[in-house]
Write a protein that holds these residues in place. Sequence first.
Motif, PDB file in Angstrom:
ATOM      1  N   GLU A  88      11.828  19.437  -1.915  1.00 50.65           N
ATOM      2  CA  GLU A  88      11.094  19.326  -0.657  1.00 50.65           C
ATOM      3  C   GLU A  88      10.160  18.123  -0.682  1.00 50.65           C
ATOM      4  OE1 GLU A  88       9.076  22.992   0.255  1.00 50.65           O
ATOM      5  OE2 GLU A  88      10.950  24.121   0.304  1.00 50.65           O
ATOM      6  N   TRP A  89       9.471  17.932  -1.811  1.00 52.13           N
ATOM      7  CA  TRP A  89       8.542  16.802  -1.936  1.00 52.13           C
ATOM      8  C   TRP A  89       9.283  15.479  -1.802  1.00 52.13           C
ATOM      9  CZ3 TRP A  89       3.743  15.507  -1.429  1.00 52.13           C
ATOM     10  CH2 TRP A  89       3.351  14.227  -1.827  1.00 52.13           C
ATOM     11  N   ASP A  90      10.417  15.351  -2.489  1.00 51.18           N
ATOM     12  CA  ASP A  90      11.184  14.100  -2.436  1.00 51.18           C
ATOM     13  C   ASP A  90      11.594  13.779  -0.999  1.00 51.18           C
ATOM     14  OD1 ASP A  90      10.952  13.714  -5.167  1.00 51.18           O
ATOM     15  OD2 ASP A  90      12.947  14.506  -5.624  1.00 51.18           O
ATOM     16  N   GLU A  91      12.087  14.783  -0.296  1.00 55.41           N
ATOM     17  CA  GLU A  91      12.499  14.584   1.095  1.00 55.41           C
ATOM     18  C   GLU A  91      11.303  14.208   1.969  1.00 55.41           C
ATOM     19  OE1 GLU A  91      14.390  17.282   4.682  1.00 55.41           O
ATOM     20  OE2 GLU A  91      14.931  17.778   2.621  1.00 55.41           O
ATOM     21  N   PHE A  92      10.196  14.918   1.775  1.00 53.99           N
ATOM     22  CA  PHE A  92       8.983  14.658   2.541  1.00 53.99           C
ATOM     23  C   PHE A  92       8.449  13.250   2.269  1.00 53.99           C
ATOM     24  CE2 PHE A  92       4.289  14.833   2.724  1.00 53.99           C
ATOM     25  CZ  PHE A  92       4.109  15.195   4.048  1.00 53.99           C
ATOM     26  N   ALA A  93       8.361  12.888   0.998  1.00 51.04           N
ATOM     27  CA  ALA A  93       7.800  11.581   0.623  1.00 51.04           C
ATOM     28  C   ALA A  93       8.665  10.439   1.158  1.00 51.04           C
ATOM     29  CB  ALA A  93       7.671  11.484  -0.893  1.00 51.04           C
ATOM     30  N   ILE A  94       9.977  10.600   1.111  1.00 51.66           N
ATOM     31  CA  ILE A  94      10.867   9.564   1.642  1.00 51.66           C
ATOM     32  C   ILE A  94      10.630   9.401   3.146  1.00 51.66           C
ATOM     33  CG2 ILE A  94      13.284   9.042   2.181  1.00 51.66           C
ATOM     34  CD1 ILE A  94      13.950  10.265  -0.621  1.00 51.66           C
ATOM     35  N   GLY A  95      10.543  10.530   3.856  1.00 50.34           N
ATOM     36  CA  GLY A  95      10.303  10.471   5.296  1.00 50.34           C
ATOM     37  C   GLY A  95       8.982   9.806   5.640  1.00 50.34           C
ATOM     38  N   VAL A  96       7.927  10.193   4.928  1.00 48.33           N
ATOM     39  CA  VAL A  96       6.610   9.596   5.176  1.00 48.33           C
ATOM     40  C   VAL A  96       6.638   8.109   4.849  1.00 48.33           C
ATOM     41  CG1 VAL A  96       4.196   9.543   4.403  1.00 48.33           C
ATOM     42  CG2 VAL A  96       5.314  11.741   4.860  1.00 48.33           C
ATOM     43  N   HIS A 101       6.143   2.562   6.144  1.00 48.87           N
ATOM     44  CA  HIS A 101       6.581   1.185   5.882  1.00 48.87           C
ATOM     45  C   HIS A 101       7.302   0.570   7.075  1.00 48.87           C
ATOM     46  CE1 HIS A 101       4.977   1.260   1.916  1.00 48.87           C
ATOM     47  NE2 HIS A 101       5.611   2.382   1.666  1.00 48.87           N
ATOM     48  N   ASP A 102       7.998   1.369   7.873  1.00 43.77           N
ATOM     49  CA  ASP A 102       8.579   0.846   9.105  1.00 43.77           C
ATOM     50  C   ASP A 102       7.476   0.391  10.041  1.00 43.77           C
ATOM     51  OD1 ASP A 102      11.166   1.227   8.282  1.00 43.77           O
ATOM     52  OD2 ASP A 102      11.519   3.025   9.496  1.00 43.77           O
ATOM     53  N   LYS A 103       6.422   1.191  10.138  1.00 48.44           N
ATOM     54  CA  LYS A 103       5.288   0.833  10.995  1.00 48.44           C
ATOM     55  C   LYS A 103       4.640  -0.449  10.489  1.00 48.44           C
ATOM     56  CE  LYS A 103       2.300   1.563  14.259  1.00 48.44           C
ATOM     57  NZ  LYS A 103       2.652   1.261  15.630  1.00 48.44           N
ATOM     58  N   LEU A 104       4.498  -0.559   9.170  1.00 47.22           N
ATOM     59  CA  LEU A 104       3.916  -1.756   8.577  1.00 47.22           C
ATOM     60  C   LEU A 104       4.780  -2.974   8.907  1.00 47.22           C
ATOM     61  CD1 LEU A 104       1.832  -3.120   6.725  1.00 47.22           C
ATOM     62  CD2 LEU A 104       3.272  -2.494   4.794  1.00 47.22           C
ATOM     63  N   MET A 105       6.082  -2.803   8.787  1.00 57.78           N
ATOM     64  CA  MET A 105       6.984  -3.924   9.076  1.00 57.78           C
ATOM     65  C   MET A 105       6.921  -4.294  10.559  1.00 57.78           C
ATOM     66  SD  MET A 105       7.915  -4.703   6.132  1.00 57.78           S
ATOM     67  CE  MET A 105       9.031  -6.024   6.508  1.00 57.78           C
ATOM     68  N   ASP A 106       6.827  -3.280  11.450  1.00 58.64           N
ATOM     69  CA  ASP A 106       6.691  -3.550  12.880  1.00 58.64           C
ATOM     70  C   ASP A 106       5.415  -4.344  13.150  1.00 58.64           C
ATOM     71  OD1 ASP A 106       9.021  -2.180  13.383  1.00 58.64           O
ATOM     72  OD2 ASP A 106       8.025  -0.347  14.111  1.00 58.64           O
ATOM     73  N   ASN A 107       4.316  -3.946  12.496  1.00 58.65           N
ATOM     74  CA  ASN A 107       3.043  -4.653  12.681  1.00 58.65           C
ATOM     75  C   ASN A 107       3.132  -6.087  12.190  1.00 58.65           C
ATOM     76  OD1 ASN A 107       1.854  -2.415  13.812  1.00 58.65           O
ATOM     77  ND2 ASN A 107       0.846  -1.762  11.932  1.00 58.65           N
ATOM     78  N   LEU A 108       3.812  -6.296  11.076  1.00 61.70           N
ATOM     79  CA  LEU A 108       3.981  -7.663  10.575  1.00 61.70           C
ATOM     80  C   LEU A 108       4.822  -8.485  11.540  1.00 61.70           C
ATOM     81  CD1 LEU A 108       4.549  -7.040   6.755  1.00 61.70           C
ATOM     82  CD2 LEU A 108       2.522  -8.002   7.856  1.00 61.70           C
ATOM     83  N   GLY A 109       5.840  -7.871  12.118  1.00 59.42           N
ATOM     84  CA  GLY A 109       6.669  -8.556  13.114  1.00 59.42           C
ATOM     85  C   GLY A 109       5.858  -8.927  14.345  1.00 59.42           C
TER      86      GLY A 109
END
Length: 114
Positions: A88-96, A101-109
């Motif tokens: 459960e933790w692995d799945e949760f951590a990957i999702g978070v 990081h997608d949000k971070l990449m969007d902000n950098l863009g």
Amino acid sequence: MNTQFKKGVLELLVLVLLDRKDCYGYEMVDEISKNISISEGTIYPLLKRLKKEKMVSSYLKESQDGPPRKYYKITDLGKEKKEELVAEWDEFAIGVNNLVHDKLMDNLGDIKDE
């Protein structure tokens, strides 16, 4: 660190530690505190619950530094629960991480577009 984050992951951390070796309460607090700040008082109610749920057992062991210590040992049921929580933790951590990081990449863009 957010208290709710800690509370949610503490059971996982205790079961992971006990799967590695039997430990007494303060030893667990010391190990966990190397990575996440927790107080001694947070671990004992959790250990009591895990014992009641038969995920851990306990025994006394003589100590060279004073009175006997209560050691905790993970049970087969506790090992099953640990595996479930790790998955459960692995799945949760990957999702978070994906969202963060997608949000971070969007902000950098957005910064590059300005």
